[in-house]
Design an enzyme around this catalytic site. Structure first.
Site, mmCIF file in Angstrom:
data_model
loop_
_atom_site.group_PDB
_atom_site.id
_atom_site.type_symbol
_atom_site.label_atom_id
_atom_site.label_comp_id
_atom_site.label_asym_id
_atom_site.label_seq_id
_atom_site.Cartn_x
_atom_site.Cartn_y
_atom_site.Cartn_z
ATOM 1 N N PHE A 172 53.143 23.322 28.346
ATOM 2 C CA PHE A 172 52.778 23.497 26.931
ATOM 3 C C PHE A 172 51.280 23.804 26.879
ATOM 4 C CE2 PHE A 172 52.700 21.586 22.443
ATOM 5 C CZ PHE A 172 53.487 22.595 21.901
ATOM 6 N N LYS A 225 55.435 34.343 37.460
ATOM 7 C CA LYS A 225 55.968 35.322 38.426
ATOM 8 C C LYS A 225 56.398 34.676 39.739
ATOM 9 C CE LYS A 225 51.158 36.703 38.861
ATOM 10 N NZ LYS A 225 50.730 36.099 37.600
ATOM 11 N N GLU A 236 60.869 38.418 31.679
ATOM 12 C CA GLU A 236 60.111 39.619 31.290
ATOM 13 C C GLU A 236 58.605 39.369 31.289
ATOM 14 O OE1 GLU A 236 61.404 43.095 30.575
ATOM 15 O OE2 GLU A 236 59.444 42.828 31.460
ATOM 16 N N VAL A 267 55.420 39.917 34.629
ATOM 17 C CA VAL A 267 54.531 41.030 35.001
ATOM 18 C C VAL A 267 54.196 41.820 33.734
ATOM 19 C CG1 VAL A 267 54.328 43.189 36.317
ATOM 20 C CG2 VAL A 267 55.490 41.229 37.340
ATOM 21 N N GLY A 291 36.897 35.064 30.041
ATOM 22 C CA GLY A 291 38.148 34.339 30.303
ATOM 23 C C GLY A 291 39.207 35.214 30.940
ATOM 24 N N ASP A 340 47.244 38.300 43.717
ATOM 25 C CA ASP A 340 47.972 38.353 42.434
ATOM 26 C C ASP A 340 48.797 39.645 42.363
ATOM 27 O OD1 ASP A 340 48.239 37.618 39.385
ATOM 28 O OD2 ASP A 340 47.511 39.687 39.418
ATOM 29 N N LYS A 369 52.917 40.184 42.099
ATOM 30 C CA LYS A 369 53.555 41.026 41.072
ATOM 31 C C LYS A 369 54.392 42.140 41.715
ATOM 32 C CE LYS A 369 50.241 40.128 37.412
ATOM 33 N NZ LYS A 369 48.886 40.392 36.949
ATOM 34 N N GLY A 424 47.944 39.759 26.839
ATOM 35 C CA GLY A 424 47.401 38.404 26.731
ATOM 36 C C GLY A 424 48.468 37.438 26.297
HETATM 37 N N1 LIG Z 1 48.054 33.180 29.704
HETATM 38 C C1 LIG Z 1 48.560 34.410 29.809
HETATM 39 O O1 LIG Z 1 48.108 35.363 29.144
HETATM 40 C C2 LIG Z 1 49.742 34.674 30.719
HETATM 41 C C3 LIG Z 1 50.213 35.995 30.844
HETATM 42 C C4 LIG Z 1 51.351 36.244 31.627
HETATM 43 C C5 LIG Z 1 51.945 35.203 32.326
HETATM 44 N N2 LIG Z 1 51.430 33.931 32.233
HETATM 45 C C6 LIG Z 1 52.073 32.861 32.993
HETATM 46 O O2 LIG Z 1 52.618 31.890 32.084
HETATM 47 C C7 LIG Z 1 52.568 30.591 32.685
HETATM 48 C C8 LIG Z 1 51.858 29.639 31.731
HETATM 49 O O3 LIG Z 1 50.531 30.110 31.548
HETATM 50 P P1 LIG Z 1 49.496 29.367 30.585
HETATM 51 O O4 LIG Z 1 48.356 30.296 30.411
HETATM 52 O O5 LIG Z 1 50.206 28.798 29.398
HETATM 53 O O6 LIG Z 1 49.056 28.130 31.526
HETATM 54 P P2 LIG Z 1 48.195 26.843 31.083
HETATM 55 O O7 LIG Z 1 47.478 27.097 29.834
HETATM 56 O O8 LIG Z 1 47.445 26.426 32.299
HETATM 57 O O9 LIG Z 1 49.310 25.723 30.782
HETATM 58 C C9 LIG Z 1 50.152 25.213 31.763
HETATM 59 C C10 LIG Z 1 50.984 24.076 31.204
HETATM 60 O O10 LIG Z 1 51.836 23.603 32.258
HETATM 61 C C11 LIG Z 1 51.680 22.195 32.397
HETATM 62 N N3 LIG Z 1 51.932 21.839 33.794
HETATM 63 C C12 LIG Z 1 51.173 22.105 34.880
HETATM 64 N N4 LIG Z 1 51.777 21.661 36.007
HETATM 65 C C13 LIG Z 1 52.941 21.098 35.593
HETATM 66 C C14 LIG Z 1 53.981 20.443 36.275
HETATM 67 N N5 LIG Z 1 53.972 20.269 37.606
HETATM 68 N N6 LIG Z 1 55.015 19.951 35.543
HETATM 69 C C15 LIG Z 1 55.035 20.084 34.196
HETATM 70 N N7 LIG Z 1 54.083 20.721 33.494
HETATM 71 C C16 LIG Z 1 53.046 21.206 34.187
HETATM 72 C C17 LIG Z 1 50.268 21.899 31.935
HETATM 73 O O11 LIG Z 1 50.163 20.539 31.593
HETATM 74 P P3 LIG Z 1 48.800 19.906 30.965
HETATM 75 O O12 LIG Z 1 48.796 20.392 29.530
HETATM 76 O O13 LIG Z 1 48.960 18.456 31.042
HETATM 77 O O14 LIG Z 1 47.702 20.499 31.778
HETATM 78 C C18 LIG Z 1 50.175 22.864 30.741
HETATM 79 O O15 LIG Z 1 50.812 22.284 29.622
HETATM 80 C C19 LIG Z 1 51.831 30.765 34.027
HETATM 81 O O16 LIG Z 1 52.768 30.848 35.070
HETATM 82 C C20 LIG Z 1 51.100 32.081 33.865
HETATM 83 O O17 LIG Z 1 50.882 32.748 35.106
HETATM 84 C C21 LIG Z 1 50.360 33.652 31.439
#
Ligand SMILES: NC(=O)c1ccc[n+]([C@@H]2O[C@H](COP(=O)([O-])OP(=O)(O)OC[C@H]3O[C@@H](n4cnc5c(N)ncnc54)[C@H](OP(=O)(O)O)[C@@H]3O)[C@@H](O)[C@H]2O)c1
Length: 348
Positions: A14, A131, A155, A158, A212, A226, A230, A326
């Site tokens: 989350f 991914k 989806e 990547v 960021g 990375d 992908k 994003g």
């Molecule tokens: N951000 C982007 O634009 C983007 C784009 C494409 C794909 N993604 C992918 O989407 C996924 C999520 O990205 P995000 O940006 O939302 O990441 P994030 O902001 O770092 O959030 C990760 C969440 O996962 C929780 N978490 C971490 N390890 C865990 C575990 N072992 N068990 C349960 N929960 C766990 C964290 O808990 P805490 O809150 O307690 O830290 C946090 O709530 C990633 O795989 C990322 O590569 C992201």
């Protein structure tokens, strides 16, 4: 998934993506899903350090978002736990669909791959934006989904919400993908583009970090790891490969100097970190390397965060391009996967 009672969603993770998706569910996504006759309810959320909560009747999502924004634990909302671990959560939380949204461990694809497998074994549909499971374990996860009569969609893994996987799976039936090339790592694309404008490599990296876009530790991006993850995800999903990222021949952009960029530009060329996939006999090979491309090449389209071009047997070259990618675009990928599951819940 029944169409009348609300579809129950469990989120493991989350953070930026999970919260943005939840916020949209309270607004436009919720309206879209209700219009389609499939209202949803978030019944469970797990995090790493901010607790977990479940309520079979539906969590107070507004409250969950408020707690998360203040960095507080979700446990005060819990009417269904407690859970001993994320794996315990995935096995027991009330849900029809699991959304796996934990961070990527690019060396192993864990813990996401385990979460996805546990969810599928339990008979949940699973959606991920991570991914890792696609790059490290797609054939196994697809066969688990088939065996348990559910779907596994990814989806967002990547190019955020750009329909990379759906382009082939849904829009190009019967096509054989012979290969692909892409500029899939937005950090290196932005750094190289800024170097073309005269910035030093170091300054371009620091700028990307301040915005960021690049991680504090940017090695995964700069060294091509990375992009390798992908590339594997695409090769496994659309070319039937069984690759893992350590099998990718890979180099990054570290060796590209300002002088290289300047000389290339003077000749009408630009550098990009290029991921290539091609068939080699019965196998599929994926490579990652910085390439000098003519300025008119699709992979150097200005102002674009990601592009992939497929080479196919029946359509020649066909590709997809994303302006800015994003969190909003990734949240949309989750919505599009969710709608696909609600419309076609049987495994394909
Ligand atoms: N951000 C982007 O634009 C983007 C784009 C494409 C794909 N993604 C992918 O989407 C996924 C999520 O990205 P995000 O940006 O939302 O990441 P994030 O902001 O770092 O959030 C990760 C969440 O996962 C929780 N978490 C971490 N390890 C865990 C575990 N072992 N068990 C349960 N929960 C766990 C964290 O808990 P805490 O809150 O307690 O830290 C946090 O709530 C990633 O795989 C990322 O590569 C992201």
């Amino acid at each position: 998934v029944a169409s009348r009672r609300p579809v129950r969603l469990a989120l493991v993770g989350f953070g930026s993506v999970g919260r943005r998706f939840a916020a949209h569910l309270l607004g436009n996504y919720g309206r879209i899903l209700r219009r389609l006759g499939t209202p949803t309810r978030v019944t469970a959320i797990a995090t790493a350090r901010h607790g977990a909560a479940a309520d079979p009747r539906g969590l107070d999502l507004r409250r969950a978002l408020l707690l998360a924004s203040k960095g507080r634990s979700l446990e005060s909302l819990d009417r269904g736990g407690p859970f001993t671990s994320a794996a315990d959560f995935v096995k027991r939380a009330p849900a029809d669909v699991l959304l796996e949204l934990t961070p990527l461990d690019p060396q192993s694809g864990e813990p996401a791959t385990t979460h996805v497998a546990l969810g599928l074994r339990r008979g949940l549909h699973v959606i991920t934006a991570n991914k890792g499971p696609v790059a490290f374990a797609l054939p196994r996860l697809r066969s688990l989904a088939r065996r348990h009569g559910v779907r596994f969609l990814h989806e967002g893994a990547v190019m955020d919400g750009a329909p990379v996987f759906n382009l082939v799976a849904r829009c190009l039936p019967g096509i054989r993908v012979l290969g692909f090339r892409g500029a899939l790592n937005s950090t290196t694309t932005r750094i190289l583009a800024r170097m073309e404008q005269g910035l030093s490599a170091g300054a371009a990296l620091r700028e990307a970090q301040a915005a960021g876009v690049a991680e504090a530790d940017p090695r995964n991006d700069l060294d091509g790891w990375d992009a390798a993850v992908k590339g594997c995800a695409i090769a496994n999903a659309v070319m039937g490969a069984r690759l893992v990222p350590s099998q990718v021949r890979r180099s990054g952009i570290a060796g590209i100097t300002e002088k290289d960029v300047r000389l290339a530009l003077a000749a009408g060329h630009r550098f990009r970190l290029v991921v290539r996939g091609k068939r080699s006999g019965r196998a599929v090979e994926v490579t990652v390397a910085a390439e000098r491309l003519p300025a008119g090449d699709l992979l150097v389209t200005p102002g674009c965060d990601g592009v992939v071009v497929f080479e196919t047997d029946l359509m020649g070259e066909i590709g997809i391009w994303e302006g800015v990618g994003g969190v909003d675009q990734t949240a949309y990928a989750l919505l599009s996967d969710l709608i696909a599951i609600l419309e076609r819940p049987r495994p394909e």
